[in-house]
Design a protein around this motif. Structure first.
Motif, PDB file in Angstrom:
ATOM      1  N   VAL B  11       0.870  -1.146   0.080  1.00  0.00           N
ATOM      2  CA  VAL B  11      -0.069   0.054  -0.155  1.00  0.00           C
ATOM      3  C   VAL B  11       0.772   1.217   0.134  1.00  0.00           C
ATOM      4  N   ASN B  12       1.885   1.154   0.380  1.00  0.00           N
ATOM      5  CA  ASN B  12       2.836   2.243   0.253  1.00  0.00           C
ATOM      6  C   ASN B  12       2.967   3.148  -0.813  1.00  0.00           C
ATOM      7  N   ASN B  13       3.133   2.293  -1.960  1.00  0.00           N
ATOM      8  CA  ASN B  13       3.231   3.017  -3.357  1.00  0.00           C
ATOM      9  C   ASN B  13       1.868   3.166  -3.867  1.00  0.00           C
ATOM     10  N   SER B  14       1.484   4.666  -3.895  1.00  0.00           N
ATOM     11  CA  SER B  14       0.221   4.761  -4.257  1.00  0.00           C
ATOM     12  C   SER B  14      -0.072   5.023  -5.919  1.00  0.00           C
ATOM     13  N   GLN B  15       0.886   4.756  -6.531  1.00  0.00           N
ATOM     14  CA  GLN B  15       0.813   4.586  -8.153  1.00  0.00           C
ATOM     15  C   GLN B  15      -0.277   3.595  -8.279  1.00  0.00           C
ATOM     16  N   ARG B  16      -1.234   3.882  -9.195  1.00  0.00           N
ATOM     17  CA  ARG B  16      -2.343   2.966  -9.571  1.00  0.00           C
ATOM     18  C   ARG B  16      -2.360   3.302 -11.125  1.00  0.00           C
ATOM     19  N   SER B  17      -2.588   2.135 -11.706  1.00  0.00           N
ATOM     20  CA  SER B  17      -2.962   2.422 -13.223  1.00  0.00           C
ATOM     21  C   SER B  17      -4.110   3.198 -13.567  1.00  0.00           C
ATOM     22  N   PHE B  18      -5.363   2.886 -12.525  1.00  0.00           N
ATOM     23  CA  PHE B  18      -6.393   3.407 -13.082  1.00  0.00           C
ATOM     24  C   PHE B  18      -6.489   4.958 -12.547  1.00  0.00           C
ATOM     25  N   LYS B  19      -5.704   5.370 -11.464  1.00  0.00           N
ATOM     26  CA  LYS B  19      -5.539   6.743 -11.393  1.00  0.00           C
ATOM     27  C   LYS B  19      -4.746   7.575 -12.254  1.00  0.00           C
ATOM     28  N   ARG B  20      -3.680   6.662 -12.830  1.00  0.00           N
ATOM     29  CA  ARG B  20      -3.422   7.584 -14.290  1.00  0.00           C
ATOM     30  C   ARG B  20      -4.425   7.479 -15.295  1.00  0.00           C
ATOM     31  N   ALA B  21      -5.076   6.631 -15.499  1.00  0.00           N
ATOM     32  CA  ALA B  21      -6.262   6.703 -16.462  1.00  0.00           C
ATOM     33  C   ALA B  21      -7.253   8.130 -15.993  1.00  0.00           C
ATOM     34  N   PHE B  22      -7.299   8.213 -14.593  1.00  0.00           N
ATOM     35  CA  PHE B  22      -8.421   9.235 -14.242  1.00  0.00           C
ATOM     36  C   PHE B  22      -7.517  10.448 -14.496  1.00  0.00           C
ATOM     37  N   THR B  23      -6.231  10.531 -14.468  1.00  0.00           N
ATOM     38  CA  THR B  23      -5.529  11.984 -14.410  1.00  0.00           C
ATOM     39  C   THR B  23      -5.712  12.163 -15.912  1.00  0.00           C
ATOM     40  N   LEU B  24      -5.432  11.399 -16.726  1.00  0.00           N
ATOM     41  CA  LEU B  24      -5.482  11.494 -18.251  1.00  0.00           C
ATOM     42  C   LEU B  24      -7.094  12.010 -18.711  1.00  0.00           C
ATOM     43  N   HIS B  25      -7.755  11.223 -17.971  1.00  0.00           N
ATOM     44  CA  HIS B  25      -9.290  11.706 -18.330  1.00  0.00           C
ATOM     45  C   HIS B  25      -9.646  13.240 -17.808  1.00  0.00           C
ATOM     46  N   PHE B  26      -8.986  13.433 -16.784  1.00  0.00           N
ATOM     47  CA  PHE B  26      -9.175  14.901 -16.395  1.00  0.00           C
ATOM     48  C   PHE B  26      -8.458  15.857 -17.369  1.00  0.00           C
ATOM     49  N   ALA B  27      -7.264  15.472 -17.853  1.00  0.00           N
ATOM     50  CA  ALA B  27      -6.387  16.379 -18.730  1.00  0.00           C
ATOM     51  C   ALA B  27      -7.241  16.488 -20.088  1.00  0.00           C
ATOM     52  N   ILE B  28      -7.855  15.332 -20.638  1.00  0.00           N
ATOM     53  CA  ILE B  28      -8.439  15.319 -21.649  1.00  0.00           C
ATOM     54  C   ILE B  28      -9.706  16.054 -21.691  1.00  0.00           C
ATOM     55  N   ILE B  29     -10.472  16.202 -20.667  1.00  0.00           N
ATOM     56  CA  ILE B  29     -11.722  16.991 -20.770  1.00  0.00           C
ATOM     57  C   ILE B  29     -11.348  18.347 -20.372  1.00  0.00           C
ATOM     58  N   ALA B  30     -10.466  18.610 -19.793  1.00  0.00           N
ATOM     59  CA  ALA B  30     -10.095  20.103 -19.431  1.00  0.00           C
ATOM     60  C   ALA B  30      -9.780  20.585 -20.894  1.00  0.00           C
ATOM     61  N   THR B  31      -8.806  19.856 -21.592  1.00  0.00           N
ATOM     62  CA  THR B  31      -8.311  20.204 -22.728  1.00  0.00           C
ATOM     63  C   THR B  31      -9.545  20.500 -23.896  1.00  0.00           C
ATOM     64  N   SER B  32     -10.502  19.515 -23.729  1.00  0.00           N
ATOM     65  CA  SER B  32     -11.722  19.719 -24.710  1.00  0.00           C
ATOM     66  C   SER B  32     -12.294  21.105 -24.446  1.00  0.00           C
ATOM     67  N   ILE B  33     -12.648  21.164 -22.931  1.00  0.00           N
ATOM     68  CA  ILE B  33     -13.444  22.603 -22.752  1.00  0.00           C
ATOM     69  C   ILE B  33     -12.774  23.843 -23.277  1.00  0.00           C
ATOM     70  N   VAL B  34     -11.499  23.841 -22.795  1.00  0.00           N
ATOM     71  CA  VAL B  34     -10.447  24.937 -23.486  1.00  0.00           C
ATOM     72  C   VAL B  34     -10.599  25.216 -24.966  1.00  0.00           C
ATOM     73  N   THR B  35     -10.507  24.069 -25.521  1.00  0.00           N
ATOM     74  CA  THR B  35     -10.424  24.200 -27.028  1.00  0.00           C
ATOM     75  C   THR B  35     -11.884  24.463 -27.592  1.00  0.00           C
ATOM     76  N   VAL B  36     -12.585  24.040 -27.203  1.00  0.00           N
ATOM     77  CA  VAL B  36     -14.013  24.878 -27.521  1.00  0.00           C
ATOM     78  C   VAL B  36     -14.175  26.295 -27.130  1.00  0.00           C
ATOM     79  N   VAL B  37     -13.727  26.465 -26.051  1.00  0.00           N
ATOM     80  CA  VAL B  37     -13.889  28.006 -25.893  1.00  0.00           C
ATOM     81  C   VAL B  37     -13.037  28.896 -26.985  1.00  0.00           C
ATOM     82  N   LEU B  38     -11.812  28.323 -26.868  1.00  0.00           N
ATOM     83  CA  LEU B  38     -10.730  28.922 -27.867  1.00  0.00           C
ATOM     84  C   LEU B  38     -11.260  29.147 -29.210  1.00  0.00           C
TER      85      LEU B  38
END
Ligand code: SF4
Ligand code: SF4
Lengths: 406, 363
Positions: B11-38
């Motif tokens: 448990v010490n190592n908090s890296q999880r692959s689904f967390k990475r997918a979530f981070t990417l998810h967040f980044a993609i959604i943020a990018t999409s929103i800003v892109t649409v605004v731009l």
């Protein structure tokens, strides 16, 4: 969390295995009904031509020979001795200050001290013509909360420092290194420093928050060659500081290892404690002393370090000198995800091999590829399993590949 | 007392692959929103309509992708994965990325087909996430590009203008416009480089993408475009042509988008550090080759798919990783990149014989 320090050194019976994971054959020297003293030879175990004694840790009568599982989970013969609580000692030879290399090695052999630290890349106290370096680990971090017992270290720092020096005499060492934790309490560092300042011992600090096989890297830089699976072949003796204390006791006082510090932790137990316990004590007695298990299904019993230790399916084993910690906890299954091929395991591997690729080859059973990937160089440090974000037990796959092909 | 002998997770190592997918998810959604605004703020024709279209495409992309996965899961009679949001993250990521890689003029049916093909043929037939060889996003996009080339054609993207400039046309780029993404984009995702570099750094820090892949890729693109620029646009002492060339290649097109979202996709890229470098260099070289010599002004999709294709092969070439092989790989890659840069530059000027001479000289 460790909340208590306890002693449990008067068990009514002790159970001593006559073989272990390396020394698989044994000649028994006693019979049922004999009375033995502390430190008296019960058996001699063999690994090829090497032999090592099995010594009694109490004085008393031999009751029987019994098949039990040992701390590796294998069923082996145990000598059961009734403790008459007189603690009469068989006097071994003691040495005052000056001592030769051969004499220290003799003590180690005669008192069966070769095998103390067994996890990860620790070596036995084996010496050969190549022995050049002694590395002593004074930090021990483990998950979730086992750590070095600094009280013990402060109390016995003089003995430990002497033990380290004896180790370096035994190895004819060019260089002796002690590894300490960056987060070590000031007082402990001071005490230890005071004792080793006169001696020719280098102190290296390690950041225990980063799990990255720093010790392996330090040793690699030290010997400046590819490390083999057993560091003894590279002329390195790597052990933990507890072994230094035991060596001191053996050489200066003539006592073999009769007691040991064992950290017993985990949420399946009501109390977590560091025990000073007699070797040969049944683990179940310690559990009883701690008030038994809590009501938990799916328990997991782990001996040794979480990265490299082993799991047993029964708690009916006896403490040996190689047991430093036992964890009993609820098994919290975290689902393994699929390998996302991130390569983190490949990056961390201190042996410089590619565990992900080995796992892949093992899954597809491509033996030639397993050989090609130098699978036999894995030192079973467990770091690949540690870093894996998908929580895959990568080490298990590598081990499997190694066992199958190697 | 009996115990389970399954190894407990560390448990010490908090890296999880689904967390990475979530981070990417967040980044993609943020990018999409800003892109649409731009898009809405850009000075192109009908910015409002473009933005709405882009938004619509992103939503449709995500939706179709989830539906395809759900339908597949139903046919396999195993929908446990979709019990909570965790199961939706990766399908949504794939869907949005496909939408972002198509231009905003894309007809909706093309988008739907692209997502279906990408998710089904690119991912599910291989066994789902973790098992595919080709990045499913790119499979979908390449399908759309090959089948519906005319419907997707965008004109006057900076890269195309650059290509025409070689044939004598003159173009002046407004640097500021390039930075905020105010230009005809080959895809929705080819947007402001400022936004993309923020996302890039975020993903880099959160370890979702690997600096050895994305970094090597960006550096290689830089070196190659600089080389080509110097050979073709350098007019005694005047670096402005070179500067423009490098800039357009680096910050427009899909260079940064690819570095952040596509090339470091872990499943379809190699696993050890040496092979990661080789992979990134191969992709960069191919992309620049297509940009310079091909009909297409944007070669990233082809290049990464080719990289995916050779990944099993380059994975098989390594035996272990140590300092020596790492240094060797870096040096060879660097030489290769520089050579490519010179060669491409000369080919552009029709000086093919000189390249042969160069190769001959080296050998
Ligand atoms: S393969 Fe895993 S266990 Fe073996 S040496 Fe490498 S990191 Fe350690
Ligand atoms: S760390 Fe885990 S997920 Fe990443 S490549 Fe290794 S085995 Fe696969």
């Amino acid at each position: 969390m460790i909340t208590e320090y306890r002693t449990y050194i008067n068990p009514s019976k002790v159970y001593i295995p006559i073989t272990d994971s390396e020394y698989k054959m044994a000649n028994v020297k006693v019979a049922v009904g004999d009375r033995v003293l502390i430190g008296e030879k019960l058996a001699e175990k063999f690994k090829g031509k090497n032999k090592s004694p099995v010594l009694s840790t109490v004085s008393g009568k031999i009751l029987e020979f019994k098949d039990m599982i040992d701390r590796y989970g294998k069923v082996v013969d145990h000598v059961v001795i009734e403790n008459d609580k007189l603690y009469e000692k068989f006097q071994h030879k003691t040495f005052e200050h000056s001592i030769t290399t051969a004499e220290v090695r003799n003590v180690i052999n005669n008192l069966g001290l070769n095998k103390i630290s067994v996890d990860g890349i620790f070596t036995n106290l084996d010496f050969n013509a190549k022995s050049k370096y002694v590395v002593v680990n004074a930090m021990f971090t483990n998950e979730p909360f086992i750590s070095t017992d600094y009280e013990f270290l402060i109390k016995h720092s003089a003995e430990m420092a002497d033990g380290i020096e004896l180790l370096s005499i035994a190895a004819n060492a060019e260089k002796t290194i002690i590894l300490v934790d960056k987060f070590m309490p000031e007082e402990a560092l001071l005490e230890l420093g005071k004792e080793i300042v006169e001696k020719d011992i280098e102190v290296i600090t390690i950041d225990s928050k980063k799990v990255n096989a720093k010790d392996y890297k330090i040793i690699k830089n030290l010997v400046n060659e590819t490390l083999s699976v057993n560091l003894v072949d590279n002329g390195v003796v790597y052990t933990e500081i507890g072994a230094a204390k035991m060596l001191h006791d053996a050489v200066r006082l003539g006592v073999p290892v009769v007691t040991r510090k064992v950290a017993i932790t985990g949420d399946a137990l009501n109390i977590n404690a560091v025990y000073e316990t007699r070797i040969g004590t049944r683990f179940t007695e310690l559990v009883e002393d701690l008030g038994g298990y809590s009501e938990i299904k799916n328990m997991n019993l782990h001996i040794g370090s979480f990265l490299t230790g082993i799991q047993l399916d029964s708690d009916d084993f006896a403490i040996t000198q190689t047991v430093d910690s036992v964890n009993v906890a609820e098994y919290r299954g975290v689902d393994e995800d699929v390998c996302i091929k991130c390569g983190d395991c490949n990056d961390i591997c201190p042996a410089g091999i590619l565990p992900q690729n080995i796992m892949d080859a093992e899954l597809r059973s491509v033996n030639s590829r397993i050989v090609e990937l130098n699978t036999d160089e894995c030192v079973e440090c467990g770091l690949c399993t540690y870093v894996c974000p998908s929580k895959i037990n990568v080490l298990e796959w590598v081990r499997r590949a190694k066992r199958r092909v190697g | 007392m009996n115990f389970i002998t399954k190894k407990a997770p560390i448990v010490n190592n908090s890296q999880r692959s689904f967390k990475r997918a979530f981070t990417l998810h967040f980044a993609i959604i943020a990018t999409s929103i800003v892109t649409v605004v731009l898009k809405a703020l850009s000075s192109l024709e009908n910015p409002g309509e473009l933005a709405v279209r882009a938004f619509f495409m992103i939503v449709v992309g995500a939706l179709v992708s989830v539906l395809v996965e759900l339908a597949y899961a139903y046919s396999e009679k195993d929908i446990t994965k979709f019990k909570n949001y965790k199961g939706y993250v990766i399908p949504i990521n794939t869907g949005i990325l496909i939408a972002l890689l198509l231009p905003s003029i894309t007809p909706i049916y093309v988008l739907i087909l692209a997502v279906v093909v990408g998710v089904y043929a690119g991912k599910l037939v291989f066994g789902g996430y973790g098992y595919y060889i080709f990045n499913p996003v790119l499979v979908g996009v390449i399908f759309a590009q090959l089948s519906f080339g005319t419907q997707l054609a965008v004109f006057d993207t900076p890269l195309q203008l650059l290509k025409e400039a070689l044939n004598g046309a003159t173009t002046n780029f407004n640097i500021l416009d390039l930075f905020v993404g105010n230009y005809e984009a080959v895809a929705i995702g080819s947007t402001s480089v400022i936004l993309l570099s923020i996302v890039f750094i975020y993903l880099l820090v959160s370890k979702v993408i690997d600096y050895r892949i994305s970094g090597t890729f960006l550096i290689s693109v830089f070196i190659i475009s600089f080389g080509i620029g110097v050979i073709n646009y350098y007019v005694s002492g005047d670096f402005s042509g070179v500067f423009d060339y490098v800039l357009v290649n680096m910050i427009t097109g899909l260079t940064f988008f690819g570095a952040a979202f596509l090339i470091s996709e872990t499943v379809s890229s190699p696993t050890s550090r040496e092979t990661k470098i080789v992979y990134a260099v191969v992709v960069a070289v191919l992309m620049m080759t297509v940009r310079v010599l091909g009909d297409n002004a944007e070669g990233l999709v082809f290049a990464i798919l080719f990289g995916n294709m050779i990944t099993p092969f380059i994975n098989r070439t390594v035996k272990r990783s140590n300092k020596k092989t790492l240094i060797k790989t870096v040096v060879i890659s660097l030489v290769f990149v520089i050579f490519t840069s010179i060669a491409l530059g000369m080919i552009l000027q029709g000086r093919v014989e000189e390249i042969y001479a160069l190769v001959g000289g080296v050998l």
